[in-house]
Design an enzyme around this catalytic site. Structure first.
Site, PDB file in Angstrom:
ATOM      1  CE  LYS A   1      -3.707   2.358   2.511  1.00 56.38           C
ATOM      2  NZ  LYS A   1      -4.586   2.333   3.713  1.00 56.38           N
TER       3      LYS A   1
ATOM      4  CE  LYS B   1      -6.520   1.952  -0.741  1.00 56.10           C
ATOM      5  NZ  LYS B   1      -7.170   1.978   0.580  1.00 56.10           N
TER       6      LYS B   1
END
Length: 330
Positions: free
Chosen positions: A200, A254
């Site tokens: 992320k 992400k």
């Protein structure tokens, strides 16, 4: 060696629809989609998210209809994110541990409506902290890794007790997957999955999401000390390897579209399902282009989602899930 033209005409397999379908290297179906949903307090509430046209915050009583829609469209799983009111936000994020908090109510409502629908729940403290960070904060502004992990375990167990199928830690604290896995096993939640936000990034593409969950106005500073540097790719391999070793059943990259190279790196390196999140900024960017008349929504949505599959994704979290499922089942 490949024969040369005209013995080889690569267009031969593209001429007819049946042949294009037969030779497609990747396919996309509603079963590849996870539908993120924002839940808010109240009854009968459908509250549009201003920065995400077409996306609403829903009160818990509205979730049953949405669950029925997901199942009817063939979408296997939804993901829950709460809009937490300001009076419930504290320095220690204690509302995350409330067994009657908004997310737990939403989990139970979804499971009552559609027991067979998968429910994925984000684990991080940013919806609950008064400073907007994913972890506990020291007086000097440092994010406390180990103390945060202890709270995240409690949050994960809170969700599991309410009926969550997938725990998705998005906080990026070191060691949290192992601690959550131990906690789940210790309470007998042997079948609850962990989908780790393993790679992320500290991205500019999260702005509309923070608006949707109400955390943007609270955030003090940035999240660069725990989310990944967009300059790094090899580091993502280390993050994923650590989460797999600690007990993750699947991993997530992400944001999505700007990081398809990371998806491919992870998929080529590890034999584990890889998911990506087509995040709020990607959605808002596409919607702006669609509103300006420079993109055809239906074609652009399916093309981007197929791009995720081509890069190696087992599935995609996308706000376009209901639209894409309708397009794919026509």
């Amino acid at each position: 060696m490949t024969p040369t033209f005209p013995a080889t005409r690569l267009r031969r397999t593209r001429v007819a629809p049946w042949s294009r379908a037969l030779h497609a290297e990747n396919t996309l179906s509603p079963a590849d989609l996870i539908w993120p949903m924002f839940v808010t307090e109240g009854r009968g509430v459908t509250d549009p998210v201003g920065t995400m046209p077409g996306v609403d915050r829903l009160s818990v009583d509205r979730l049953a209809a949405t669950a029925h829609e997901a199942v009817a469209l063939g979408i296997p799983c939804v993901a829950l994110f709460p809009f937490t009111q300001g009076h419930l936000r504290t320095e220690d994020g204690k509302e995350a541990l409330n067994p009657d908090n908004l997310v737990c109510q939403a989990i139970m409502a979804l499971k009552d409506a559609e027991p067979g629908l998968g429910v994925l729940v984000d684990v991080a403290l940013d919806p609950y902290t008064s400073h907007g960070h994913d972890g506990l904060m020291h007086d000097d502004g440092r994010i406390l890794n180990d103390a945060t992990v202890d709270v995240l375990v409690g949050q994960a167990l809170n969700h599991a007790r309410a009926g969550a199928d997938v725990i998705a830690p998005s906080d990026m604290m070191d060691g949290r997957v192992a601690a959550i896995r131990a906690g789940l096993e210790g309470e007998g939640f042997h079948e609850v999955q962990i989908m780790a936000y393993a790679a992320k990034y500290a991205s500019a593409f999260y702005g509309p999401f923070r608006d949707a969950v109400g955390s943007g106005g609270y955030l003090k500073g940035d999240k660069k000390t725990y989310q990944m540097d967009p300059a790094n790719s090899r580091e993502a391999i280390r993050e994923v390897a650590m989460d797999i070793a600690e007990g993750a059943d699947s991993v997530m990259v992400k944001p999505g579209m700007p990081y398809l190279d990371i998806v491919r790196l992870v998929r080529d390196r590890f034999d584990i399902p890889v998911f990506a999140y087509q995040v709020s900024g990607e959605y808002a960017m596409m919607e702006a282009a669609i509103a300006a008349g420079v993109l055809d929504r239906d074609r652009a949505v399916l093309e981007t989602l197929l791009g995720f599959k081509r890069a190696g994704c087992a599935g995609v979290l996308t706000y376009y899930a209901p639209l894409a499922a309708k397009l794919l089942t026509r």
